[in-house]
Enzyme design. Structure first.
Site, PDB file in Angstrom:
ATOM      1  N   HIS A 141     -39.225  73.656 -83.533  1.00  0.00           N
ATOM      2  CA  HIS A 141     -38.423  74.189 -82.416  1.00  0.00           C
ATOM      3  C   HIS A 141     -37.102  74.803 -82.891  1.00  0.00           C
ATOM      4  O   HIS A 141     -36.454  75.538 -82.136  1.00  0.00           O
ATOM      5  CB  HIS A 141     -38.118  73.092 -81.387  1.00  0.00           C
ATOM      6  CG  HIS A 141     -39.323  72.506 -80.737  1.00  0.00           C
ATOM      7  ND1 HIS A 141     -40.287  73.270 -80.114  1.00  0.00           N
ATOM      8  CD2 HIS A 141     -39.736  71.213 -80.625  1.00  0.00           C
ATOM      9  CE1 HIS A 141     -41.232  72.480 -79.636  1.00  0.00           C
ATOM     10  NE2 HIS A 141     -40.930  71.229 -79.936  1.00  0.00           N
ATOM     11  N   ALA A 142     -36.696  74.502 -84.109  1.00  0.00           N
ATOM     12  CA  ALA A 142     -35.428  75.041 -84.621  1.00  0.00           C
ATOM     13  C   ALA A 142     -35.591  76.526 -84.938  1.00  0.00           C
ATOM     14  O   ALA A 142     -36.567  76.935 -85.556  1.00  0.00           O
ATOM     15  CB  ALA A 142     -35.011  74.287 -85.872  1.00  0.00           C
TER      16      ALA A 142
END
Length: 326
Positions: A141-142
Site C-alpha cells: 500500500h505504500a
C-alpha cells in the site's frame, strides 16, 4: 537441489532477522495484524528443519538507509516520517500519535526498514539461487509519497530500483509482481504507473479497502473478487490467469510474489473464504508455475490477520524447502 528445464538451479533461501517483529508496550494489539508472526513462523521452520534451515538462511545486517529509501520515496515524505502524528496516520493507528517519534521509529519503522533490506537481499538471492523468501515485507500500500494500510516503505519497488542500480537487471528487463494479498496492492500500482517494464497481476477482494480506482487502471491483470469467495472459484481463476499473465509479460527476469495469508477463511479483514488447504495450494501453484518457466521468484509475506497466519506461512515455506531443497 533441482535443475529446471531452463537450467536454473533451485536452492531456496529464507531471509529473516529477529529484528522483524514489531512489539512495544502491548500497543501492537491495537491492530489485528500479528506483528510477531515473523518470529513465530521462523520458530516453526526451525523446529522442522533445524540446521538445514540455518544453512539456507540469510539475514539483513542493517535497516535500509535514507539514501536507499530515496530511490523510491520523496524527500518530503521521509521528512514527515519524523513526526509521530504523521507516522500514526500512515499506520492507521491514530492512537499512537502521542508517542515520541524515537519510540515509533525504533519499535515500528526500524523493523520495517530492516524488512525492506530483507526484500532487497531476497531479490538478489533469487537471481542467484532461483527462489528466496523474505519472512516479512510486502508493503504494497505504500507509494512514493504516502504510507497507508500499515505499509510505510515500498520494499518491492526499492528492491527493483537497487537491482537496476547494480545492473543485476537491466532497465529494459521486464519484472512481474504477482499480488495475491486479499487487499488491492494500490501502492505498487501507483509507484510503477509510468513504468511499462513492470507487469502487475493483482487478485483481491474488491469490496474492502482500499478501493483505489486510479491504481486499478495501472494493473495489467486485475482479478477483483467478491467477499466470500471460496477455494474452487479462487484457485480456478488463479490457475487460469497466472500462466497467461506470465506469458504476456514475455517471461520476466524476476517475479515478486506478495503471498498475503489474509485470503484465509478465518482472517479478520480479508473477507474471503479460502481454506487452509487452499492457501497452501495457491502458494504451491505459484511456485510451480514460476519455477517451471525458469524465472527467479521472490516471496514476501504481506498481510495476514488471523491468529493462524504464521502457521499458514510456515506450511507453505516448508513445502518449498521440502520440494526444492533436497
Amino acid at each position: 537441489m533441482i535443475e529446471t528445464s531452463n537450467s536454473i538451479i533451485i536452492r531456496p533461501k529464507v531471509v529473516y532477522s529477529q529484528g522483524y517483529d514489531i512489539k512495544f508496550l502491548g500497543l501492537e494489539k491495537l491492530h489485528p495484524f500479528d506483528s510477531c508472526k515473523y518470529s513465530r513462523a521462523w520458530r516453526v521452520l526451525a523446529d522442522r528443519f533445524g540446521d538445514r534451515l540455518i544453512a539456507n538462511s540469510l539475514a539483513p545486517l542493517a535497516p535500509a538507509t535514507a539514501e536507499i529509501l530515496q530511490l523510491v520515496h520523496t524527500t518530503d515524505y521521509l521528512k514527515n516520517l519524523q513526526r509521530s502524528h504523521f507516522v500514526a496516520k500512515s499506520l492507521e493507528l491514530d492512537s499512537l500519535g502521542f508517542l515520541p517519534i524515537s519510540i515509533l521509529d525504533s519499535r515500528v519503522l526500524k523493523p520495517m526498514r530492516l524488512a525492506t533490506m530483507g526484500t532487497v537481499m531476497a531479490s538478489e538471492a533469487a537471481l542467484e539461487f532461483g527462489v528466496a523468501i523474505n519472512l516479512s515485507g510486502g508493503y504494497h500500500h505504500a507509494s512514493t509519497e504516502r504510507g497507508e494500510g500499515f505499509c510505510i516503505y515500498s520494499d518491492i519497488a526499492i528492491a527493483i530500483s537497487l537491482l537496476r542500480q547494480s545492473q543485476k537487471i537491466n532497465a529494459e528487463d521486464r519484472v512481474a509482481i504477482v499480488d495475491l494479498d486479499a487487499h488491492q496492492g494500490n501502492g505498487l500500482a501507483r509507484v510503477f504507473y509510468e513504468d511499462p517494464s513492470i507487469h502487475i497481476l493483482d487478485m483481491y477482494n474488491q469490496q474492502i479497502y482500499p478501493n483505489d480506482t486510479y491504481a486499478k487502471e495501472r494493473v495489467d491483470c486485475a482479478i477483483p473478487l467478491l467477499s466470500g469467495t471460496k477455494d474452487d472459484r479462487y484457485l480456478g481463476l488463479l490457475k487460469d490467469r497466472l500462466p497467461a499473465f506470465l506469458q504476456e509479460a514475455h517471461l520476466p527476469k524476476i517475479v515478486f510474489y506478495n503471498a498475503g495469508t489474509d485470503i484465509y477463511e478465518r482472517d479478520l479483514l480479508g473477507g474471503l473464504k479460502v481454506s487452509e488447504e487452499g492457501v497452501l495450494e495457491r502458494d504451491r501453484f505459484v511456485f510451480q508455475t514460476v519455477i517451471n518457466l525458469g524465472i527467479p521468484l521472490v516471496m514476501v509475506l504481506s498481510g495476514g490477520y488471523a491468529p493462524e497466519s504464521y502457521r499458514l506461512i510456515a506450511h507453505s515455506i516448508s513445502d518449498v524447502l521440502q520440494t526444492w531443497n533436497n
